[in-house]
Design a protein around this motif. Structure first.
Motif, PDB file in Angstrom:
ATOM      1  N   TRP A 113      -6.325   5.302  -5.453  1.00 39.77           N
ATOM      2  CA  TRP A 113      -6.375   3.882  -5.808  1.00 39.77           C
ATOM      3  C   TRP A 113      -4.989   3.433  -6.225  1.00 39.77           C
ATOM      4  O   TRP A 113      -4.287   4.113  -6.962  1.00 39.77           O
ATOM      5  CB  TRP A 113      -7.351   3.643  -6.966  1.00 39.77           C
ATOM      6  CG  TRP A 113      -7.445   2.194  -7.325  1.00 39.77           C
ATOM      7  CD1 TRP A 113      -8.291   1.287  -6.776  1.00 39.77           C
ATOM      8  CD2 TRP A 113      -6.659   1.464  -8.271  1.00 39.77           C
ATOM      9  NE1 TRP A 113      -8.083   0.042  -7.324  1.00 39.77           N
ATOM     10  CE2 TRP A 113      -7.085   0.129  -8.247  1.00 39.77           C
ATOM     11  CE3 TRP A 113      -5.630   1.819  -9.141  1.00 39.77           C
ATOM     12  CZ2 TRP A 113      -6.517  -0.859  -9.052  1.00 39.77           C
ATOM     13  CZ3 TRP A 113      -5.052   0.840  -9.933  1.00 39.77           C
ATOM     14  CH2 TRP A 113      -5.503  -0.476  -9.883  1.00 39.77           C
ATOM     15  N   ARG A 114      -4.565   2.269  -5.707  1.00 39.59           N
ATOM     16  CA  ARG A 114      -3.298   1.654  -6.092  1.00 39.59           C
ATOM     17  C   ARG A 114      -3.522   0.167  -6.287  1.00 39.59           C
ATOM     18  O   ARG A 114      -4.293  -0.451  -5.543  1.00 39.59           O
ATOM     19  CB  ARG A 114      -2.233   1.861  -5.013  1.00 39.59           C
ATOM     20  CG  ARG A 114      -1.725   3.276  -4.966  1.00 39.59           C
ATOM     21  CD  ARG A 114      -0.613   3.391  -3.989  1.00 39.59           C
ATOM     22  NE  ARG A 114      -1.163   3.150  -2.639  1.00 39.59           N
ATOM     23  CZ  ARG A 114      -0.558   3.451  -1.526  1.00 39.59           C
ATOM     24  NH1 ARG A 114       0.623   3.979  -1.551  1.00 39.59           N
ATOM     25  NH2 ARG A 114      -1.120   3.218  -0.363  1.00 39.59           N
ATOM     26  N   GLU A 115      -2.852  -0.407  -7.255  1.00 40.46           N
ATOM     27  CA  GLU A 115      -2.973  -1.840  -7.515  1.00 40.46           C
ATOM     28  C   GLU A 115      -2.602  -2.612  -6.255  1.00 40.46           C
ATOM     29  O   GLU A 115      -1.622  -2.315  -5.593  1.00 40.46           O
ATOM     30  CB  GLU A 115      -2.050  -2.252  -8.668  1.00 40.46           C
ATOM     31  CG  GLU A 115      -2.278  -3.666  -9.119  1.00 40.46           C
ATOM     32  CD  GLU A 115      -1.514  -4.010 -10.378  1.00 40.46           C
ATOM     33  OE1 GLU A 115      -1.576  -5.170 -10.775  1.00 40.46           O
ATOM     34  OE2 GLU A 115      -0.864  -3.121 -10.958  1.00 40.46           O
ATOM     35  N   GLY A 116      -3.426  -3.589  -5.910  1.00 40.96           N
ATOM     36  CA  GLY A 116      -3.200  -4.399  -4.721  1.00 40.96           C
ATOM     37  C   GLY A 116      -4.011  -3.959  -3.519  1.00 40.96           C
ATOM     38  O   GLY A 116      -4.235  -4.741  -2.604  1.00 40.96           O
ATOM     39  N   ASP A 117      -4.455  -2.680  -3.485  1.00 42.22           N
ATOM     40  CA  ASP A 117      -5.298  -2.217  -2.385  1.00 42.22           C
ATOM     41  C   ASP A 117      -6.692  -2.816  -2.530  1.00 42.22           C
ATOM     42  O   ASP A 117      -7.147  -3.112  -3.628  1.00 42.22           O
ATOM     43  CB  ASP A 117      -5.421  -0.698  -2.378  1.00 42.22           C
ATOM     44  CG  ASP A 117      -4.196  -0.019  -1.793  1.00 42.22           C
ATOM     45  OD1 ASP A 117      -3.269  -0.726  -1.369  1.00 42.22           O
ATOM     46  OD2 ASP A 117      -4.177   1.221  -1.775  1.00 42.22           O
ATOM     47  N   THR A 118      -7.357  -2.974  -1.414  1.00 42.22           N
ATOM     48  CA  THR A 118      -8.711  -3.506  -1.403  1.00 42.22           C
ATOM     49  C   THR A 118      -9.631  -2.465  -0.787  1.00 42.22           C
ATOM     50  O   THR A 118      -9.283  -1.834   0.213  1.00 42.22           O
ATOM     51  CB  THR A 118      -8.768  -4.806  -0.578  1.00 42.22           C
ATOM     52  OG1 THR A 118      -7.802  -5.719  -1.115  1.00 42.22           O
ATOM     53  CG2 THR A 118     -10.139  -5.428  -0.639  1.00 42.22           C
ATOM     54  N   PHE A 119     -10.819  -2.304  -1.387  1.00 42.87           N
ATOM     55  CA  PHE A 119     -11.767  -1.307  -0.922  1.00 42.87           C
ATOM     56  C   PHE A 119     -13.054  -1.971  -0.452  1.00 42.87           C
ATOM     57  O   PHE A 119     -13.576  -2.866  -1.111  1.00 42.87           O
ATOM     58  CB  PHE A 119     -12.077  -0.305  -2.039  1.00 42.87           C
ATOM     59  CG  PHE A 119     -10.910   0.578  -2.361  1.00 42.87           C
ATOM     60  CD1 PHE A 119     -10.811   1.839  -1.810  1.00 42.87           C
ATOM     61  CD2 PHE A 119      -9.894   0.135  -3.185  1.00 42.87           C
ATOM     62  CE1 PHE A 119      -9.719   2.653  -2.080  1.00 42.87           C
ATOM     63  CE2 PHE A 119      -8.796   0.936  -3.468  1.00 42.87           C
ATOM     64  CZ  PHE A 119      -8.708   2.193  -2.914  1.00 42.87           C
ATOM     65  N   ALA A 120     -13.561  -1.516   0.682  1.00 40.74           N
ATOM     66  CA  ALA A 120     -14.836  -1.999   1.204  1.00 40.74           C
ATOM     67  C   ALA A 120     -15.972  -1.367   0.408  1.00 40.74           C
ATOM     68  O   ALA A 120     -15.782  -0.362  -0.285  1.00 40.74           O
ATOM     69  CB  ALA A 120     -14.970  -1.634   2.680  1.00 40.74           C
ATOM     70  N   ARG A 121     -17.156  -1.932   0.529  1.00 41.98           N
ATOM     71  CA  ARG A 121     -18.327  -1.346  -0.115  1.00 41.98           C
ATOM     72  C   ARG A 121     -18.530   0.075   0.413  1.00 41.98           C
ATOM     73  O   ARG A 121     -18.385   0.324   1.609  1.00 41.98           O
ATOM     74  CB  ARG A 121     -19.553  -2.197   0.183  1.00 41.98           C
ATOM     75  CG  ARG A 121     -20.779  -1.667  -0.504  1.00 41.98           C
ATOM     76  CD  ARG A 121     -21.976  -2.499  -0.214  1.00 41.98           C
ATOM     77  NE  ARG A 121     -23.093  -1.899  -0.923  1.00 41.98           N
ATOM     78  CZ  ARG A 121     -24.264  -2.440  -1.045  1.00 41.98           C
ATOM     79  NH1 ARG A 121     -24.496  -3.605  -0.510  1.00 41.98           N
ATOM     80  NH2 ARG A 121     -25.213  -1.829  -1.696  1.00 41.98           N
TER      81      ARG A 121
END
Length: 165
Positions: A113-121
């Protein structure tokens, strides 16, 4: 009844519905794989011409097509098959090719995990020595205990070579 895809040179050539992979292989010949594999919660639909990556958690994805601009750019969570691998887009309105910017390989590795990344369900990541699963689509929140947008999958995950990426 299950769906099976014939794989020829890393691409789906045919899709059939039948009772078993043994039946389709003995009847039609060729190399076939199940498309409704329960190893993952990702959709396992396979259409003719889609790419196949046996190591990927998604396994099947449409061929990457270069967007002409922002009108047909990839949305967060979209998958594409490019350079023999399945990729997932993590950048909103992405018009770049996988491997250049805003894509992560869906090979069985977990990304950090990194700030700014987006994760799908249902996407998973490593953070604070734990494995986390996103409960919502478009998740940008930091995975923390008590955050209802994330669920802990495993505690005290040993460091891996992908954690530093």
């Amino acid at each position: 009844m299950s769906l099976f895809a014939e794989i020829v040179n890393g691409r789906v050539a045919r899709v059939v519905v039948c009772d078993s992979v043994q039946w389709v292989q003995s009847t039609l010949g060729g190399s076939w794989v199940a498309t409704d594999d329960s190893r993952t919660s990702d959709e396992q639909y396979a259409g003719i011409g889609m790419g196949y990556d046996a190591l990927s958690t998604a396994r099947f994805a449409p061929q990457f097509r270069q967007p002409a601009g922002s009108d047909d750019a990839y949305e967060i969570g979209a998958t594409a098959f490019h350079a023999g691998r399945v990729w997932q887009n993590i950048h909103d309105g992405n018009d770049r090719a996988p491997g250049e910017f805003g894509w992560v390989s869906r090979e069985g590795e977990l990304r950090r995990w990194r700030e700014g990344d987006t994760f799908a369900r249902d996407a998973e990541c490593l953070y604070a020595r734990r494995r986390w699963r996103s409960r919502v689509n478009g998740n940008r929140d930091e995975p923390t205990i008590g955050n209802v947008r994330w669920a802990v999958v495993a505690r005290e995950v040993p460091p891996t070579r992908t954690e530093g990426r």
